[in-house]
Design a protein around this motif. Structure first.
Motif, mmCIF file in Angstrom:
data_model
loop_
_atom_site.group_PDB
_atom_site.id
_atom_site.type_symbol
_atom_site.label_atom_id
_atom_site.label_comp_id
_atom_site.label_asym_id
_atom_site.label_seq_id
_atom_site.Cartn_x
_atom_site.Cartn_y
_atom_site.Cartn_z
ATOM 1 N N PHE A 248 0.828 -1.210 0.000
ATOM 2 C CA PHE A 248 0.000 0.000 0.000
ATOM 3 C C PHE A 248 0.865 1.264 0.000
ATOM 4 O O PHE A 248 0.482 2.290 -0.574
ATOM 5 N N GLY A 249 2.042 1.190 0.633
ATOM 6 C CA GLY A 249 2.925 2.344 0.686
ATOM 7 C C GLY A 249 3.335 2.823 -0.685
ATOM 8 O O GLY A 249 3.490 4.039 -0.916
ATOM 9 N N ALA A 250 3.517 1.896 -1.617
ATOM 10 C CA ALA A 250 3.882 2.276 -2.983
ATOM 11 C C ALA A 250 2.750 3.072 -3.629
ATOM 12 O O ALA A 250 2.984 4.116 -4.257
ATOM 13 N N ALA A 251 1.528 2.584 -3.477
ATOM 14 C CA ALA A 251 0.377 3.288 -4.048
ATOM 15 C C ALA A 251 0.209 4.662 -3.414
ATOM 16 O O ALA A 251 -0.084 5.652 -4.089
ATOM 17 N N ASP B 280 -4.885 -7.240 11.082
ATOM 18 C CA ASP B 280 -3.821 -8.232 11.000
ATOM 19 C C ASP B 280 -3.948 -9.091 9.747
ATOM 20 O O ASP B 280 -5.001 -9.679 9.483
ATOM 21 N N GLY B 281 -2.860 -9.137 8.966
ATOM 22 C CA GLY B 281 -2.824 -9.990 7.783
ATOM 23 C C GLY B 281 -3.490 -9.409 6.558
ATOM 24 O O GLY B 281 -3.469 -10.027 5.489
ATOM 25 N N SER B 282 -4.082 -8.237 6.668
ATOM 26 C CA SER B 282 -4.793 -7.644 5.540
ATOM 27 C C SER B 282 -3.874 -6.720 4.750
ATOM 28 O O SER B 282 -3.054 -6.003 5.320
ATOM 29 N N ALA B 283 -4.052 -6.729 3.418
ATOM 30 C CA ALA B 283 -3.302 -5.808 2.565
ATOM 31 C C ALA B 283 -4.119 -4.561 2.266
ATOM 32 O O ALA B 283 -3.639 -3.645 1.612
ATOM 33 N N ALA B 284 -5.371 -4.540 2.740
ATOM 34 C CA ALA B 284 -6.257 -3.396 2.533
ATOM 35 C C ALA B 284 -6.291 -2.543 3.790
ATOM 36 O O ALA B 284 -6.490 -3.050 4.893
ATOM 37 N N ILE B 285 -6.093 -1.265 3.641
ATOM 38 C CA ILE B 285 -6.094 -0.353 4.773
ATOM 39 C C ILE B 285 -7.512 -0.188 5.312
ATOM 40 O O ILE B 285 -8.485 -0.309 4.564
#
Length: 318
Positions: free
Chosen positions: A120-123, A232-237
């Motif tokens: 997510f940091g890249a986006a 925890d474990g999620s790639a979605a903020i």
């Protein structure tokens, strides 16, 4: 006279119709302008909003992507190896944006892989760069390409070649903190909250980035790990942020400026996005070069271990 009445009535109906159309378009646009979109929202917006979809995953693009997406590798928005977070010159950004076919008045959606929360940091960094250069209709696909695919939406392998455009961009410093500004904060000449987005091991000086001259953090900085914004474990903020509770946790004073930093402005971009774009907190800035840039300028730092301890940390891989 009856004819005139009919004409007047038709004119009023036309006026009402146009007004309704404009209102409808305005509502649709407002709905689209959410900085954080889920796959369903993006799918519903494709025909009406016609956004440019920037796939920032690099080589993975050729293995399958959202239909119509343009490949815009994250590296296009990053600095050199010795300072990856370094802000690129306006003319370089302008040339790269033109090659991608970007238009200032056309919506842009940024898509990362979405495998882990660090993606997510890249986006967020790309979003911040675009916003700082004048793009207003921006969004991030929460969960990235993997969330899109898992939601059952189509994947394409067609390589899209964008039609180059001509732009005239100006970088706005509104959401940027320079090294000079950060130094002023560390000297307590400016009252800003320095927020370290890194894991505690970096903040406490046990680890450092390979391009940093030494471990440690900015003097007076607080640590707020970027992953705190994810389940925890999620790639979605998480889009559900208790703003008041967050301000209390951060110890944020009324109207106080926040400067988000990390090693190279990547994890810090997540904190910037969550605080500024999701929570709606004003006066949030990103320090692009972050600790790599700062540490190499022989400036005061905190939590920096001694020479022996630093050597042991390096040997032990901490």
């Amino acid at each position: 006279e009856p004819t005139q009445c009919i004409e007047d009535m038709n004119m009023k109906l036309l006026t009402y119709s146009l007004a309704a159309g404009l209102l409808s378009a305005s509502i649709a646009s407002a709905d689209y302008l959410k900085p954080l979109m889920n796959p369903a929202e993006l799918s519903n917006s494709l025909d009406q909003a016609n956004p440019i979809i920037l796939d920032i995953r690099g080589d993975a693009y050729s293995d399958g992507h959202i239909p119509g997406a343009i490949s815009a590798p994250y590296g296009l928005f990053r600095g050199p190896k010795n300072n990856p977070g370094q802000l690129l010159d306006e003319d370089v950004l302008e040339e790269r944006f033109e090659a991608l076919g970007l238009e200032l008045d056309r919506p842009v959606v940024v898509v990362s892989e979405g495998k882990t929360d660090t993606d997510f940091g890249a986006a967020a960094r790309v979003y911040w760069t675009l916003k700082s250069t004048g793009f207003e209709d921006l969004a991030i696909l929460n969960g990235g390409k993997q969330a899109w695919e898992q939601a059952g939406y189509p994947i394409d392998k067609t390589n899209i070649t964008p039609k180059p455009t001509e732009l005239d961009i100006t970088f706005s410093p509104q959401w940027t903190a320079t090294t000079e500004q950060v130094v002023s904060v560390t000297k307590e000449e400016v009252d800003s909250l320095l927020l370290d987005a890194r894991p505690a091991s970096f903040y406490e000086g046990d680890k450092s980035h390979g391009a940093a001259s030494r471990p440690g953090t900015l003097p007076g900085a607080e640590n707020y790990y970027y992953a705190s914004f994810f389940n925890d474990g999620s790639a979605a903020i998480s889009s559900d942020i208790d703003v008041q509770a967050l301000k209390v946790t951060l110890g944020l004073e009324e109207d106080q400026e926040i400067v988000s930093f990390c090693n190279t402005g990547h994890w810090a971009a997540t904190n910037w996005f969550a605080l500024s774009e999701v929570a709606g907190i004003e006066n949030v800035k990103l320090y692009p070069g972050s600790m790599v840039e700062y540490s190499n300028l022989d400036l005061p730092m905190e939590n920096t271990p001694g020479v022996v301890e630093n050597l042991l940390n390096s040997i032990l891989g901490n």
